[in-house]
Write a protein that holds these residues in place. Sequence first.
Motif, PDB file in Angstrom:
ATOM      1  N   PRO B  65      30.401  55.576  34.335  1.00 12.12           N
ATOM      2  CA  PRO B  65      29.236  54.800  34.795  1.00 12.12           C
ATOM      3  C   PRO B  65      29.275  53.316  34.457  1.00 12.12           C
ATOM      4  CG  PRO B  65      28.638  56.396  33.076  1.00 12.12           C
ATOM      5  CD  PRO B  65      30.026  56.716  33.498  1.00 12.12           C
ATOM      6  N   HIS B  66      30.050  52.914  33.427  1.00  9.55           N
ATOM      7  CA  HIS B  66      30.073  51.488  33.082  1.00  9.55           C
ATOM      8  C   HIS B  66      31.278  50.761  33.678  1.00  9.55           C
ATOM      9  CE1 HIS B  66      28.048  53.710  29.790  1.00  9.55           C
ATOM     10  NE2 HIS B  66      27.121  52.807  30.033  1.00  9.55           N
ATOM     11  N   ALA B  67      32.110  51.490  34.388  1.00 12.65           N
ATOM     12  CA  ALA B  67      33.366  50.894  34.878  1.00 12.65           C
ATOM     13  C   ALA B  67      33.092  49.745  35.840  1.00 12.65           C
ATOM     14  CB  ALA B  67      34.218  51.967  35.555  1.00 12.65           C
ATOM     15  N   GLY B  68      32.066  49.907  36.673  1.00 13.60           N
ATOM     16  CA  GLY B  68      31.752  48.874  37.657  1.00 13.60           C
ATOM     17  C   GLY B  68      31.288  47.584  36.994  1.00 13.60           C
ATOM     18  N   ILE B  69      30.328  47.682  36.076  1.00  8.34           N
ATOM     19  CA  ILE B  69      29.820  46.442  35.458  1.00  8.34           C
ATOM     20  C   ILE B  69      30.873  45.823  34.537  1.00  8.34           C
ATOM     21  CG2 ILE B  69      27.317  46.775  35.703  1.00  8.34           C
ATOM     22  CD1 ILE B  69      27.230  47.800  32.822  1.00  8.34           C
ATOM     23  N   ALA B  70      31.717  46.655  33.955  1.00  2.00           N
ATOM     24  CA  ALA B  70      32.792  46.105  33.115  1.00  2.00           C
ATOM     25  C   ALA B  70      33.763  45.302  33.992  1.00  2.00           C
ATOM     26  CB  ALA B  70      33.517  47.226  32.380  1.00  2.00           C
ATOM     27  N   ALA B  71      34.099  45.856  35.155  1.00  2.00           N
ATOM     28  CA  ALA B  71      35.008  45.142  36.065  1.00  2.00           C
ATOM     29  C   ALA B  71      34.375  43.825  36.512  1.00  2.00           C
ATOM     30  CB  ALA B  71      35.347  46.029  37.268  1.00  2.00           C
ATOM     31  N   MET B  72      33.059  43.867  36.787  1.00  2.00           N
ATOM     32  CA  MET B  72      32.370  42.636  37.192  1.00  2.00           C
ATOM     33  C   MET B  72      32.420  41.601  36.072  1.00  2.00           C
ATOM     34  SD  MET B  72      28.927  43.945  39.092  1.00  2.00           S
ATOM     35  CE  MET B  72      28.912  45.548  39.841  1.00  2.00           C
ATOM     36  N   THR B  73      32.301  42.071  34.840  1.00  2.00           N
ATOM     37  CA  THR B  73      32.318  41.149  33.694  1.00  2.00           C
ATOM     38  C   THR B  73      33.674  40.457  33.593  1.00  2.00           C
ATOM     39  OG1 THR B  73      30.713  42.554  32.576  1.00  2.00           O
ATOM     40  CG2 THR B  73      31.943  41.026  31.195  1.00  2.00           C
ATOM     41  N   ALA B  74      34.738  41.220  33.807  1.00  2.00           N
ATOM     42  CA  ALA B  74      36.077  40.622  33.747  1.00  2.00           C
ATOM     43  C   ALA B  74      36.261  39.633  34.894  1.00  2.00           C
ATOM     44  CB  ALA B  74      37.139  41.715  33.801  1.00  2.00           C
ATOM     45  N   GLU B  75      35.753  39.976  36.071  1.00  2.00           N
ATOM     46  CA  GLU B  75      35.872  39.059  37.212  1.00  2.00           C
ATOM     47  C   GLU B  75      35.044  37.789  36.975  1.00  2.00           C
ATOM     48  OE1 GLU B  75      37.944  39.201  39.674  1.00  2.00           O
ATOM     49  OE2 GLU B  75      38.728  41.152  39.051  1.00  2.00           O
ATOM     50  N   PHE B  76      33.900  37.983  36.347  1.00  2.00           N
ATOM     51  CA  PHE B  76      33.074  36.816  35.994  1.00  2.00           C
ATOM     52  C   PHE B  76      33.852  35.900  35.044  1.00  2.00           C
ATOM     53  CE2 PHE B  76      30.198  35.053  32.708  1.00  2.00           C
ATOM     54  CZ  PHE B  76      29.499  34.150  33.497  1.00  2.00           C
ATOM     55  N   ALA B  77      34.442  36.502  34.024  1.00  2.00           N
ATOM     56  CA  ALA B  77      35.223  35.704  33.063  1.00  2.00           C
ATOM     57  C   ALA B  77      36.375  34.990  33.777  1.00  2.00           C
ATOM     58  CB  ALA B  77      35.741  36.607  31.945  1.00  2.00           C
ATOM     59  N   ALA B  78      36.927  35.645  34.794  1.00  2.00           N
ATOM     60  CA  ALA B  78      38.053  35.041  35.523  1.00  2.00           C
ATOM     61  C   ALA B  78      37.643  33.723  36.181  1.00  2.00           C
ATOM     62  CB  ALA B  78      38.564  36.013  36.585  1.00  2.00           C
ATOM     63  N   THR B  79      36.395  33.647  36.629  1.00  2.00           N
ATOM     64  CA  THR B  79      35.953  32.404  37.270  1.00  2.00           C
ATOM     65  C   THR B  79      35.887  31.262  36.254  1.00  2.00           C
ATOM     66  OG1 THR B  79      33.592  32.847  36.947  1.00  2.00           O
ATOM     67  CG2 THR B  79      34.580  33.677  38.986  1.00  2.00           C
ATOM     68  N   LYS B  80      35.915  31.619  34.968  1.00  2.00           N
ATOM     69  CA  LYS B  80      35.909  30.598  33.899  1.00  2.00           C
ATOM     70  C   LYS B  80      37.260  30.586  33.186  1.00  2.00           C
ATOM     71  CE  LYS B  80      31.376  30.696  34.630  1.00  2.00           C
ATOM     72  NZ  LYS B  80      30.636  29.630  35.309  1.00  2.00           N
ATOM     73  N   ASP B  81      38.273  31.051  33.881  1.00  2.00           N
ATOM     74  CA  ASP B  81      39.636  31.085  33.326  1.00  2.00           C
ATOM     75  C   ASP B  81      39.758  31.900  32.042  1.00  2.00           C
ATOM     76  OD1 ASP B  81      40.883  29.650  35.329  1.00  2.00           O
ATOM     77  OD2 ASP B  81      40.266  27.728  34.443  1.00  2.00           O
ATOM     78  N   GLN B  82      38.946  32.929  31.908  1.00  2.00           N
ATOM     79  CA  GLN B  82      39.029  33.739  30.689  1.00  2.00           C
ATOM     80  C   GLN B  82      39.204  35.217  31.020  1.00  2.00           C
ATOM     81  OE1 GLN B  82      37.772  32.502  27.137  1.00  2.00           O
ATOM     82  NE2 GLN B  82      36.041  31.269  27.810  1.00  2.00           N
ATOM     83  N   PHE B  83      39.852  35.485  32.151  1.00  2.00           N
ATOM     84  CA  PHE B  83      40.011  36.885  32.549  1.00  2.00           C
ATOM     85  C   PHE B  83      40.704  37.716  31.481  1.00  2.00           C
ATOM     86  CE2 PHE B  83      42.554  40.384  34.205  1.00  2.00           C
ATOM     87  CZ  PHE B  83      41.575  41.132  34.832  1.00  2.00           C
ATOM     88  N   TRP B  84      41.838  37.233  31.005  1.00  2.00           N
ATOM     89  CA  TRP B  84      42.636  38.084  30.095  1.00  2.00           C
ATOM     90  C   TRP B  84      41.952  38.255  28.746  1.00  2.00           C
ATOM     91  CZ3 TRP B  84      45.877  41.140  32.261  1.00  2.00           C
ATOM     92  CH2 TRP B  84      46.435  40.780  33.502  1.00  2.00           C
ATOM     93  N   GLN B  85      41.240  37.220  28.303  1.00  2.00           N
ATOM     94  CA  GLN B  85      40.492  37.373  27.057  1.00  2.00           C
ATOM     95  C   GLN B  85      39.458  38.489  27.214  1.00  2.00           C
ATOM     96  OE1 GLN B  85      41.323  34.573  28.580  1.00  2.00           O
ATOM     97  NE2 GLN B  85      41.566  32.848  27.183  1.00  2.00           N
ATOM     98  N   MET B  86      38.772  38.494  28.366  1.00  2.00           N
ATOM     99  CA  MET B  86      37.749  39.518  28.594  1.00  2.00           C
ATOM    100  C   MET B  86      38.394  40.884  28.815  1.00  2.00           C
ATOM    101  SD  MET B  86      34.578  40.163  28.581  1.00  2.00           S
ATOM    102  CE  MET B  86      33.505  38.768  28.905  1.00  2.00           C
ATOM    103  N   HIS B  87      39.447  40.928  29.582  1.00  2.00           N
ATOM    104  CA  HIS B  87      40.186  42.180  29.822  1.00  2.00           C
ATOM    105  C   HIS B  87      40.531  42.839  28.478  1.00  2.00           C
ATOM    106  CE1 HIS B  87      44.232  44.101  30.111  1.00  2.00           C
ATOM    107  NE2 HIS B  87      43.818  44.564  31.281  1.00  2.00           N
ATOM    108  N   ASP B  88      41.046  42.023  27.559  1.00  2.00           N
ATOM    109  CA  ASP B  88      41.439  42.571  26.260  1.00  2.00           C
ATOM    110  C   ASP B  88      40.215  43.028  25.466  1.00  2.00           C
ATOM    111  OD1 ASP B  88      43.910  41.814  27.121  1.00  2.00           O
ATOM    112  OD2 ASP B  88      44.368  40.473  25.445  1.00  2.00           O
ATOM    113  N   LEU B  89      39.172  42.212  25.484  1.00  2.00           N
ATOM    114  CA  LEU B  89      37.939  42.581  24.756  1.00  2.00           C
ATOM    115  C   LEU B  89      37.385  43.909  25.268  1.00  2.00           C
ATOM    116  CD1 LEU B  89      35.631  39.447  24.368  1.00  2.00           C
ATOM    117  CD2 LEU B  89      36.347  41.034  22.566  1.00  2.00           C
TER     118      LEU B  89
END
Lengths: 155, 172
Positions: B65-89
């Motif tokens: 159930p949280h997979a969708g919002i987690a993916a959105m969070t990583a994509e959000f971070a990507a717009t601020k050049d922090q995708f991999w930091q968020m992916h790892d977190l």
Amino acid sequence: MSKILAPNTAAPEFKLYVTADQSLSLSELKGKPVIIAFYPADWSPVCGDQMALLNAVLPEFRKFKAELLGISVDSVWSHDAFAKDRNLHFPLLADFEPKGKIAKQYGAYREHEGCCERALFVIDKNGIITWSYLSPVAENPGADGILEALEALPQ
Amino acid sequence: MLKVPVSSDDHIQGNTNAPITLVEYGDYECPYCGMAYPIVKQIQKHFGERLRFVFRNFPIPESHPHAGIAAMTAEFAATKDQFWQMHDLLYENQDNLELSALIDYATSLNLSGKELQTAIENETFVKKIEDDFMGGVRSGVNGTPSFFINGQRFNHSFEYENILAAITNASA
């Protein structure tokens, strides 16, 4: 392994229970493409993944106006619990009594184990099988083959 | 076969011109992806500049159930050049992917939790995630994690030795 029904074969008609008091027949779906996923059993881990994946691809199947049906030899009560547990949004049909009767007609029954094969069929709006695929039983066949078969149907 | 070639729309880690490309289709809440996470790190360490790693979304929200919002969070971070930091977190905190936790992770990376929440509510990244998912389905992804090495599906279980051997063979 079984020999499943090949393309250009008329899909055998069936009427199976979906819930304790509701049944569904293939002929009711005439006019729409139908995807049938025979699978060995509710609850077994690979099936769970396969059904979860097919469930997630449902919106894409609907673009082709296709109906997806899952069929196993489990009872309606098992199907009900399984579908609720996994949030499945398509009907699971019980090929329960006589056990495996429909799976046998599609060549998708494992006599030795007493369960369905993991077999996929795409049936066109006139009830003709246009694509079928028998997967190794422990392998989730994914949904790419189904989508290609739906695309190949005349619009 | 990978049907959607790696492009600048992808999240790419490592040397962009590397001869080896490892693509993962993953779900942030999937425990098997969590198990694969440190293995991928090891593989990246082993091959260094010779490998680029690409992560694509393959969430199955009815199971996770949280997979969708987690993916959105990583994509959000990507717009601020922090995708991999968020992916790892996200993979390091797989057992806590509630919205409030996601906002905390964003804040810890100096991103605006409020902006993240708005992006989730507005479904800003839904299409990108769905496109990743359908591209994966078309390529025969049947669950997560699924890996592709230079476009070829990796069909074995994802132990370090197996991935190492497959990459070594592919690049020989």
